[in-house]
Design a protein around this motif. Sequence first.
Motif, PDB file in Angstrom:
ATOM      1  N   THR A   1      37.980  43.531  83.542  1.00  0.00           N
ATOM      2  CA  THR A   1      39.027  44.526  83.344  1.00  0.00           C
ATOM      3  C   THR A   1      39.734  44.828  84.661  1.00  0.00           C
ATOM      4  O   THR A   1      39.396  44.286  85.723  1.00  0.00           O
ATOM      5  CB  THR A   1      38.433  45.809  82.765  1.00  0.00           C
ATOM      6  N   ARG A   2      40.688  45.738  84.610  1.00  0.00           N
ATOM      7  CA  ARG A   2      41.366  46.181  85.829  1.00  0.00           C
ATOM      8  C   ARG A   2      40.370  46.772  86.830  1.00  0.00           C
ATOM      9  O   ARG A   2      40.447  46.510  88.035  1.00  0.00           O
ATOM     10  CB  ARG A   2      42.413  47.246  85.477  1.00  0.00           C
ATOM     11  N   VAL A   3      39.459  47.568  86.305  1.00  0.00           N
ATOM     12  CA  VAL A   3      38.479  48.221  87.182  1.00  0.00           C
ATOM     13  C   VAL A   3      37.576  47.183  87.838  1.00  0.00           C
ATOM     14  O   VAL A   3      37.266  47.282  89.039  1.00  0.00           O
ATOM     15  CB  VAL A   3      37.658  49.245  86.386  1.00  0.00           C
TER      16      VAL A   3
ATOM     17  N   ALA B   1      41.259  52.472  89.223  1.00  0.00           N
ATOM     18  CA  ALA B   1      39.825  52.457  89.524  1.00  0.00           C
ATOM     19  C   ALA B   1      39.414  53.501  90.550  1.00  0.00           C
ATOM     20  O   ALA B   1      38.267  53.978  90.521  1.00  0.00           O
ATOM     21  CB  ALA B   1      39.428  51.065  90.018  1.00  0.00           C
ATOM     22  N   PHE B   2      40.322  53.884  91.479  1.00  0.00           N
ATOM     23  CA  PHE B   2      39.947  54.769  92.575  1.00  0.00           C
ATOM     24  C   PHE B   2      40.932  55.924  92.691  1.00  0.00           C
ATOM     25  O   PHE B   2      42.055  55.849  92.173  1.00  0.00           O
ATOM     26  CB  PHE B   2      39.924  53.991  93.904  1.00  0.00           C
ATOM     27  N   PRO B   3      40.539  56.979  93.383  1.00  0.00           N
ATOM     28  CA  PRO B   3      41.485  58.067  93.660  1.00  0.00           C
ATOM     29  C   PRO B   3      42.688  57.552  94.449  1.00  0.00           C
ATOM     30  O   PRO B   3      42.610  56.532  95.140  1.00  0.00           O
ATOM     31  CB  PRO B   3      40.658  59.069  94.477  1.00  0.00           C
TER      32      PRO B   3
ATOM     33  N   ALA C   1      39.510  45.540  90.594  1.00  0.00           N
ATOM     34  CA  ALA C   1      39.701  46.463  91.718  1.00  0.00           C
ATOM     35  C   ALA C   1      38.430  46.591  92.547  1.00  0.00           C
ATOM     36  O   ALA C   1      38.480  46.634  93.792  1.00  0.00           O
ATOM     37  CB  ALA C   1      40.143  47.823  91.189  1.00  0.00           C
ATOM     38  N   ILE C   2      37.284  46.660  91.897  1.00  0.00           N
ATOM     39  CA  ILE C   2      36.013  46.771  92.627  1.00  0.00           C
ATOM     40  C   ILE C   2      35.770  45.514  93.459  1.00  0.00           C
ATOM     41  O   ILE C   2      35.319  45.596  94.617  1.00  0.00           O
ATOM     42  CB  ILE C   2      34.861  47.011  91.633  1.00  0.00           C
ATOM     43  N   GLU C   3      36.055  44.354  92.896  1.00  0.00           N
ATOM     44  CA  GLU C   3      35.868  43.114  93.644  1.00  0.00           C
ATOM     45  C   GLU C   3      36.837  43.024  94.824  1.00  0.00           C
ATOM     46  O   GLU C   3      36.477  42.528  95.896  1.00  0.00           O
ATOM     47  CB  GLU C   3      36.068  41.916  92.714  1.00  0.00           C
ATOM     48  N   VAL C   4      38.061  43.508  94.650  1.00  0.00           N
ATOM     49  CA  VAL C   4      39.032  43.485  95.743  1.00  0.00           C
ATOM     50  C   VAL C   4      38.602  44.437  96.852  1.00  0.00           C
ATOM     51  O   VAL C   4      38.736  44.121  98.050  1.00  0.00           O
ATOM     52  CB  VAL C   4      40.436  43.843  95.214  1.00  0.00           C
ATOM     53  N   ARG C   5      38.094  45.619  96.494  1.00  0.00           N
ATOM     54  CA  ARG C   5      37.627  46.547  97.533  1.00  0.00           C
ATOM     55  C   ARG C   5      36.471  45.942  98.316  1.00  0.00           C
ATOM     56  O   ARG C   5      36.386  46.096  99.545  1.00  0.00           O
ATOM     57  CB  ARG C   5      37.187  47.872  96.909  1.00  0.00           C
ATOM     58  N   ARG C   6      35.598  45.240  97.633  1.00  0.00           N
ATOM     59  CA  ARG C   6      34.504  44.573  98.338  1.00  0.00           C
ATOM     60  C   ARG C   6      35.042  43.514  99.295  1.00  0.00           C
ATOM     61  O   ARG C   6      34.529  43.346 100.412  1.00  0.00           O
ATOM     62  CB  ARG C   6      33.556  43.942  97.319  1.00  0.00           C
ATOM     63  N   LEU C   7      36.082  42.801  98.863  1.00  0.00           N
ATOM     64  CA  LEU C   7      36.702  41.793  99.728  1.00  0.00           C
ATOM     65  C   LEU C   7      37.275  42.431 100.984  1.00  0.00           C
ATOM     66  O   LEU C   7      37.074  41.924 102.101  1.00  0.00           O
ATOM     67  CB  LEU C   7      37.801  41.065  98.954  1.00  0.00           C
TER      68      LEU C   7
ATOM     69  N   HIS D   1      45.691  41.738  87.727  1.00  0.00           N
ATOM     70  CA  HIS D   1      45.860  41.429  89.155  1.00  0.00           C
ATOM     71  C   HIS D   1      47.081  42.175  89.683  1.00  0.00           C
ATOM     72  O   HIS D   1      48.137  41.592  89.933  1.00  0.00           O
ATOM     73  CB  HIS D   1      46.020  39.913  89.352  1.00  0.00           C
ATOM     74  N   ASN D   2      46.903  43.463  89.869  1.00  0.00           N
ATOM     75  CA  ASN D   2      48.045  44.299  90.225  1.00  0.00           C
ATOM     76  C   ASN D   2      47.569  45.484  91.039  1.00  0.00           C
ATOM     77  O   ASN D   2      46.433  45.957  90.879  1.00  0.00           O
ATOM     78  CB  ASN D   2      48.747  44.766  88.942  1.00  0.00           C
ATOM     79  N   ILE D   3      48.441  45.958  91.923  1.00  0.00           N
ATOM     80  CA  ILE D   3      48.111  47.148  92.721  1.00  0.00           C
ATOM     81  C   ILE D   3      47.780  48.323  91.814  1.00  0.00           C
ATOM     82  O   ILE D   3      46.952  49.184  92.152  1.00  0.00           O
ATOM     83  CB  ILE D   3      49.286  47.494  93.659  1.00  0.00           C
ATOM     84  N   ALA D   4      48.396  48.361  90.631  1.00  0.00           N
ATOM     85  CA  ALA D   4      48.116  49.467  89.717  1.00  0.00           C
ATOM     86  C   ALA D   4      46.646  49.528  89.339  1.00  0.00           C
ATOM     87  O   ALA D   4      46.127  50.619  89.030  1.00  0.00           O
ATOM     88  CB  ALA D   4      48.985  49.319  88.465  1.00  0.00           C
ATOM     89  N   SER D   5      45.954  48.399  89.354  1.00  0.00           N
ATOM     90  CA  SER D   5      44.537  48.395  89.013  1.00  0.00           C
ATOM     91  C   SER D   5      43.735  49.196  90.027  1.00  0.00           C
ATOM     92  O   SER D   5      42.715  49.812  89.676  1.00  0.00           O
ATOM     93  CB  SER D   5      44.015  46.953  88.955  1.00  0.00           C
ATOM     94  N   LEU D   6      44.157  49.199  91.288  1.00  0.00           N
ATOM     95  CA  LEU D   6      43.473  49.995  92.312  1.00  0.00           C
ATOM     96  C   LEU D   6      43.592  51.479  92.003  1.00  0.00           C
ATOM     97  O   LEU D   6      42.629  52.240  92.157  1.00  0.00           O
ATOM     98  CB  LEU D   6      44.056  49.677  93.690  1.00  0.00           C
ATOM     99  N   TYR D   7      44.767  51.900  91.557  1.00  0.00           N
ATOM    100  CA  TYR D   7      44.968  53.321  91.248  1.00  0.00           C
ATOM    101  C   TYR D   7      44.244  53.717  89.964  1.00  0.00           C
ATOM    102  O   TYR D   7      43.935  54.898  89.766  1.00  0.00           O
ATOM    103  CB  TYR D   7      46.457  53.617  91.124  1.00  0.00           C
TER     104      TYR D   7
END
Length: 392
Positions: A252-254, A292-294, A257-263, A284-290
């Motif tokens: 999913t998006r979340v 998943a995270f504050p 996002a978690i895998e990208v933050r780990r990267l 695969h979008n910046i929106a997925s970061l928002y």
Amino acid sequence: MGKGRRDKVLLNTEQRRKLEEISRNGYASAKKILHAQVLLMCDEGEGATKKWTDEQISLALNLHRNTVGRIRKRFLEQGEQPALNRSQRKNPPVPAKIDGHTEAQIIALCCSDPPTGRAHWSLRLLTQEIKNRNIITEISVETVKKHIKKNELRPWKIQRFCIPERDLARFISQMEVVLDLYSQLHSELSPLICMDEASIQLTGHVFEPIPLEPGHDAKVDYHYTREGVQALFMFFDPNRGWRRVSNRDHRTRVDWAIEVRRLLDEDYPHAHKVKLVCDNLNTHNIASLYEAFPAPEAHRLARKLEIYYTPRNGSWLNVAEIELSVLSQQCLDRRISSVEELSTELAAWQQERNSTTSKVIWHFTTDDARVKLKHLYPIFEPQETGDSNASF
């Protein structure tokens, strides 16, 4: 005389000379040369060296015995030339059943939709429909086949296009962005990372496999159990020769996002900007970061991320696909029954690959694409050989 001998062929010296010349000059037709050889072997005149029976001639020349008899009979009744050449038709040729108008009807039928319940036209179905519509009341499958082949029609075959005409400009614009990115220099502070996703079905054995022994291959039963599906996330640095692959329950998006933050935070914590190449999925979008995270955390991660998308129908541009293929062949080509076993195997494969720093050297450039893939460019103007400064 021998078996099958009815009439004697007596060749004079001139006839024998002509027939021998025909049989060995190589310029006459194959049928004419064969008939000349038959007449020479049938000869029982003074110049004959051996007397052949029809049975012997047919075996030597691979002909039916009746054919030998017909050639001899034609020579005795009609002379040398009729015996050497093909016999003329006694009846006029039968006119063709299919004229231009009928052929046009067959072509139109072949290009139309097949009957309900059929995926495509077959030769037998097409022949039957021609008869049902009274286009031609009597016609064979072979005749239909001949005219279908003549007009280069293959109704049972479908060629699929990968890139529609309307998408060519979009495709090449995104392709050239990725190709230019691969040709640039990258550093530890601004690394190039390619990522891709895949899925694997976990399967277990119903019956325990029989291991390999000398003289006996390993044996695995066809039956298996389904143990769920895992999503694989591959991050690959082709210049450094580093990769990380992890498995998750979902994609999913979340999860992305978690895998990208780990990267960004664990794999490349000192990088100012990570250039990430991935395919154009909606996750695969910046929106997925928002999602998943504050907002402050998502903003921090987004500032360190620069995403480059491979074009639709252009996943071959993602180097991570190469690494996923290696993973599939070296590690996943077997039955893995649990999430824990999968994680262990992935970690072992990843460690071994990273220890050898296996890299990918990308050679295909934008200039190469404009030559080798020029058919994809809506407007293509080749370089002029006389101007060294000419450009695309």
